[in-house]
Design a protein around this motif. Sequence first.
Motif, mmCIF file in Angstrom:
data_model
loop_
_atom_site.group_PDB
_atom_site.id
_atom_site.type_symbol
_atom_site.label_atom_id
_atom_site.label_comp_id
_atom_site.label_asym_id
_atom_site.label_seq_id
_atom_site.Cartn_x
_atom_site.Cartn_y
_atom_site.Cartn_z
ATOM 1 N N UNK A 25 0.838 -1.205 0.000
ATOM 2 C CA UNK A 25 0.000 0.000 0.000
ATOM 3 C C UNK A 25 0.875 1.258 0.000
ATOM 4 N N UNK A 26 1.880 1.232 0.850
ATOM 5 C CA UNK A 26 2.797 2.380 0.956
ATOM 6 C C UNK A 26 3.525 2.646 -0.374
ATOM 7 N N UNK A 27 4.003 1.579 -1.018
ATOM 8 C CA UNK A 27 4.719 1.752 -2.296
ATOM 9 C C UNK A 27 3.777 2.265 -3.376
ATOM 10 N N UNK A 28 2.560 1.733 -3.381
ATOM 11 C CA UNK A 28 1.568 2.185 -4.364
ATOM 12 C C UNK A 28 1.278 3.671 -4.188
ATOM 13 N N UNK A 29 1.147 4.065 -2.924
ATOM 14 C CA UNK A 29 0.806 5.473 -2.684
ATOM 15 C C UNK A 29 1.980 6.385 -3.016
ATOM 16 N N UNK A 30 3.188 5.898 -2.810
ATOM 17 C CA UNK A 30 4.360 6.731 -3.079
ATOM 18 C C UNK A 30 4.645 6.845 -4.581
ATOM 19 N N UNK A 31 4.515 5.726 -5.305
ATOM 20 C CA UNK A 31 4.933 5.718 -6.711
ATOM 21 C C UNK A 31 3.769 5.668 -7.706
ATOM 22 N N UNK A 32 2.552 5.437 -7.214
ATOM 23 C CA UNK A 32 1.413 5.320 -8.125
ATOM 24 C C UNK A 32 1.514 4.084 -9.011
ATOM 25 N N UNK A 33 2.304 3.097 -8.568
ATOM 26 C CA UNK A 33 2.529 1.913 -9.406
ATOM 27 C C UNK A 33 1.313 0.985 -9.351
ATOM 28 N N UNK A 34 1.017 0.317 -10.475
ATOM 29 C CA UNK A 34 -0.066 -0.668 -10.448
ATOM 30 C C UNK A 34 0.246 -1.846 -9.533
ATOM 31 N N UNK A 35 -0.809 -2.483 -9.030
ATOM 32 C CA UNK A 35 -0.677 -3.672 -8.188
ATOM 33 C C UNK A 35 -1.517 -4.775 -8.824
ATOM 34 N N UNK A 36 -0.863 -5.878 -9.124
ATOM 35 C CA UNK A 36 -1.519 -6.996 -9.802
ATOM 36 C C UNK A 36 -1.633 -8.166 -8.835
ATOM 37 N N UNK A 37 -2.871 -8.662 -8.653
ATOM 38 C CA UNK A 37 -3.097 -9.750 -7.686
ATOM 39 C C UNK A 37 -4.431 -10.432 -7.976
ATOM 40 N N UNK A 38 -4.627 -11.547 -7.313
ATOM 41 C CA UNK A 38 -5.880 -12.302 -7.419
ATOM 42 C C UNK A 38 -7.070 -11.442 -6.952
ATOM 43 N N UNK A 39 -8.234 -11.687 -7.553
ATOM 44 C CA UNK A 39 -9.380 -10.782 -7.371
ATOM 45 C C UNK A 39 -9.710 -10.405 -5.923
ATOM 46 N N UNK A 40 -9.808 -11.390 -5.043
ATOM 47 C CA UNK A 40 -10.204 -11.060 -3.672
ATOM 48 C C UNK A 40 -9.145 -10.207 -2.970
ATOM 49 N N UNK A 41 -7.892 -10.586 -3.161
ATOM 50 C CA UNK A 41 -6.812 -9.820 -2.548
ATOM 51 C C UNK A 41 -6.757 -8.406 -3.123
ATOM 52 N N UNK A 42 -6.918 -8.308 -4.439
ATOM 53 C CA UNK A 42 -6.864 -6.993 -5.092
ATOM 54 C C UNK A 42 -8.024 -6.111 -4.618
ATOM 55 N N UNK A 43 -9.201 -6.748 -4.424
ATOM 56 C CA UNK A 43 -10.366 -5.999 -3.929
ATOM 57 C C UNK A 43 -10.143 -5.517 -2.500
ATOM 58 N N UNK A 44 -9.545 -6.360 -1.683
ATOM 59 C CA UNK A 44 -9.259 -5.991 -0.290
ATOM 60 C C UNK A 44 -8.277 -4.825 -0.262
ATOM 61 N N UNK A 45 -7.272 -4.868 -1.128
ATOM 62 C CA UNK A 45 -6.292 -3.770 -1.183
ATOM 63 C C UNK A 45 -6.957 -2.469 -1.634
ATOM 64 N N UNK A 46 -7.956 -2.604 -2.523
ATOM 65 C CA UNK A 46 -8.667 -1.407 -3.006
ATOM 66 C C UNK A 46 -9.383 -0.710 -1.852
ATOM 67 N N UNK A 47 -9.742 -1.476 -0.837
ATOM 68 C CA UNK A 47 -10.368 -0.873 0.334
ATOM 69 C C UNK A 47 -9.355 -0.303 1.315
ATOM 70 N N UNK A 48 -8.086 -0.444 0.989
ATOM 71 C CA UNK A 48 -7.016 0.019 1.884
ATOM 72 C C UNK A 48 -6.069 1.006 1.218
ATOM 73 N N UNK A 49 -6.549 1.659 0.192
ATOM 74 C CA UNK A 49 -5.754 2.754 -0.358
ATOM 75 C C UNK A 49 -5.054 2.459 -1.664
ATOM 76 N N UNK A 50 -5.246 1.246 -2.220
ATOM 77 C CA UNK A 50 -4.706 0.969 -3.558
ATOM 78 C C UNK A 50 -5.826 1.272 -4.558
#
Length: 238
Positions: A62-87
């Motif tokens: 989450x921290x790296x995504x917020x700092x660099x705006x880099x995409x995050x690629x992951x399995x649907x449930x995990x990616x959805x959970x991250x979307x609720x945490x600032x990705x």
Amino acid sequence: MADVSLTWLGHSAFRFDTPGGKRIYLDPYLDNPKCPEGEKQPERCDLIVLTHGHDDHVGSTVELHQRFGCPVIALVELRGWLAGRGVEENAAHAFNKGGTLEWEGVKITLTDANHSSSAFENGTFVYLGEPAGLVLEFENGLTVYAAGDTNVFGDMQLIGRIYQPDVAILPVGDHYTMGPREAAVALELLGVRTCVPCHYGTFPVLHGTPEQLRELTDVDVLAPAPGETVALPAKVAA
Ligand SMILES: [Zn+2]
């Protein structure tokens, strides 16, 4: 074309520098006790790929995504959970096993893995989909299979047959994943020429070692030290 460079950051965290000049982090748990100080605050990150939701793999995502705006690629449930945490939400980067997506000339496929995947929140385990492995096919054709956390399983033979990986990144630490004995069989099933061991030595329970694996296999076991970068030679022409 340049080779793929791989840097081990301790535990299951890796950085890839691709022939096309991109920097990819795999399971960036950069707070692990083996990660060198100088690697804990990356200067750049173009993409993060994740195998599963345990915090020793999601790490600083989450921290790296917020700092660099880099995409995050992951399995649907995990990616959805991250979307609720600032990705930032991005349906195109949430996929599932057997699926391949292409990012900047790198092909990324989710494979099976036998493990669990959850986050511990408010006293309970939250389901984050199934754990997975990843196949990364780089711009020069070099193909790396990162098994994630898993035991050995027979369908690794299918992964070998379909994706023909050159390099397998396998956990060898035992306790939470396979140890060297199972990893040696995994290498037979996969048919790779090089193995990079991980998920060992971080904590005392992760007692399996690359040396133990070397005694059980003829495959080249590359075991960089934490922070060390190795070149993964391009595919040998058939
Ligand atoms: Zn793990």
